[in-house]
Design an enzyme around this catalytic site. Structure first.
Site, mmCIF file in Angstrom:
data_model
loop_
_atom_site.group_PDB
_atom_site.id
_atom_site.type_symbol
_atom_site.label_atom_id
_atom_site.label_comp_id
_atom_site.label_asym_id
_atom_site.label_seq_id
_atom_site.Cartn_x
_atom_site.Cartn_y
_atom_site.Cartn_z
ATOM 1 C CD GLU A 100 49.734 40.126 50.870
ATOM 2 O OE1 GLU A 100 48.652 39.632 51.212
ATOM 3 O OE2 GLU A 100 49.960 41.357 50.891
ATOM 4 C CG ASP A 101 46.290 38.871 48.604
ATOM 5 O OD1 ASP A 101 47.354 39.501 48.805
ATOM 6 O OD2 ASP A 101 45.177 39.417 48.614
ATOM 7 C CG ASP A 104 50.664 45.357 42.485
ATOM 8 O OD1 ASP A 104 51.164 45.085 41.405
ATOM 9 O OD2 ASP A 104 49.833 46.281 42.641
ATOM 10 C CG PHE A 153 43.238 44.473 39.363
ATOM 11 C CD1 PHE A 153 44.077 45.125 40.253
ATOM 12 C CD2 PHE A 153 42.017 44.007 39.805
ATOM 13 C CE1 PHE A 153 43.699 45.310 41.571
ATOM 14 C CE2 PHE A 153 41.633 44.188 41.124
ATOM 15 C CZ PHE A 153 42.468 44.843 42.011
ATOM 16 N NE ARG A 166 37.303 40.701 49.906
ATOM 17 C CZ ARG A 166 38.484 41.345 49.895
ATOM 18 N NH1 ARG A 166 39.576 40.697 49.568
ATOM 19 N NH2 ARG A 166 38.551 42.617 50.218
HETATM 20 P P1 IMP Z 1 51.406 46.046 47.133
HETATM 21 O O1 IMP Z 1 51.551 46.814 48.415
HETATM 22 O O2 IMP Z 1 51.312 46.956 45.952
HETATM 23 O O3 IMP Z 1 52.436 44.962 46.956
HETATM 24 O O4 IMP Z 1 49.974 45.421 47.145
HETATM 25 C C1 IMP Z 1 49.628 44.381 47.882
HETATM 26 C C2 IMP Z 1 48.132 44.324 48.066
HETATM 27 O O5 IMP Z 1 47.403 44.991 47.034
HETATM 28 C C3 IMP Z 1 47.711 42.897 48.017
HETATM 29 O O6 IMP Z 1 47.742 42.349 49.302
HETATM 30 C C4 IMP Z 1 46.312 42.981 47.453
HETATM 31 O O7 IMP Z 1 45.392 43.126 48.491
HETATM 32 C C5 IMP Z 1 46.321 44.220 46.597
HETATM 33 N N1 IMP Z 1 46.503 43.877 45.165
HETATM 34 C C6 IMP Z 1 47.600 44.059 44.413
HETATM 35 N N2 IMP Z 1 47.423 43.610 43.149
HETATM 36 C C7 IMP Z 1 46.164 43.116 43.116
HETATM 37 C C8 IMP Z 1 45.388 42.481 42.081
HETATM 38 O O8 IMP Z 1 45.797 42.269 40.942
HETATM 39 N N3 IMP Z 1 44.144 42.102 42.441
HETATM 40 C C9 IMP Z 1 43.632 42.304 43.694
HETATM 41 N N4 IMP Z 1 44.323 42.876 44.685
HETATM 42 C C10 IMP Z 1 45.586 43.292 44.397
HETATM 43 MG MG MG Z 2 46.243 41.611 50.413
#
Ligand code: IMP
Ligand code: MG
Length: 182
Positions: A100-101, A104, A153, A166
């Site tokens: 995963e990248d 959050d 962000f 990207r």
């Molecule tokens: P989560 O479900 O809130 O944990 O979000 C995960 C996904 O939201 C990641 O796989 C990203 O694609 C996107 N995301 C969350 N924070 C960021 C950020 O700071 N920049 C870009 N994408 C984000």
């Molecule tokens: Mg993602």
């Protein structure tokens, strides 16, 4: 912080990212020694991380891709996770590592971990390049973390803001007139 134009400031440079990925790769190589590792990349944000991490691994690997959508065109979550592309291969008896990248709120990974666990892998772990622990809504155990970052962000190195940025080799924060984008 160095600037790369358009209000973008480098939070993690190309060099810092590559150095850390080499460390993660060595750790993962050690943990999976003698095993075959099946990497599941979460599209699209983790594609660069996958391709760089893959080249540091000295174990037998295979890869697959899955896509979910949890964000609507911007920086705020809808709270809903939707599967938009499923895996090509079954997971039973495999040593699976989700790539995963960024973690959050944790909603995406919680959903995916449950989904993939139901497919009977032999083991299921998670590696994320970035972690924003201060934003967590759903607790999730992450096995390998590249960097913990503050609540801002970020874009670049696969991560987008409304599909932009990207291609940047660095991870950047976005500065707006109202301060850092969150
Ligand atoms: P989560 O479900 O809130 O944990 O979000 C995960 C996904 O939201 C990641 O796989 C990203 O694609 C996107 N995301 C969350 N924070 C960021 C950020 O700071 N920049 C870009 N994408 C984000
Ligand atoms: Mg993602």
């Amino acid at each position: 912080m160095a600037t790369v134009g358009n209000g973008l400031k480098i939070l993690l440079s190309r060099e810092q990212i590559q150095t850390r990925i080499a460390e993660l790769g060595a750790q993962i190589t050690g943990d999976y020694a003698g095993k075959r590792l099946h990497l599941v990349c979460i599209l699209k944000g983790a594609c660069m991380f996958l391709s760089d991490l893959l080249r540091t691994l000295e174990v037998d690997t295979s890869i697959d891709f899955i896509a979910v959508s949890s964000y609507k065109n911007g920086s705020s979550t809808t709270g809903e996770v939707q599967l938009t592309k499923d895996l090509d291969f079954p997971l039973d008896k495999r040593e699976v590592l989700i790539v995963e990248d960024i973690v959050d709120t944790g909603l995406t990974l919680s959903y995916l971990k449950d989904l993939l666990a139901s497919r009977h892998p032999n083991s299921l772990k998670i590696v994320t390049l970035l972690d924003k622990p201060s934003r967590r809504i759903q607790p999730i155990e992450v096995d390998y973390i590249g960097f913990e970052i503050p609540d801002a962000f970020v874009v670049g190195y696969g991560l987008d803001y409304a599909e932009r940025y990207r291609q940047l080799p660095h991870i950047c924060v976005v500065e707006t007139a109202a301060g850092l984008l969150k």
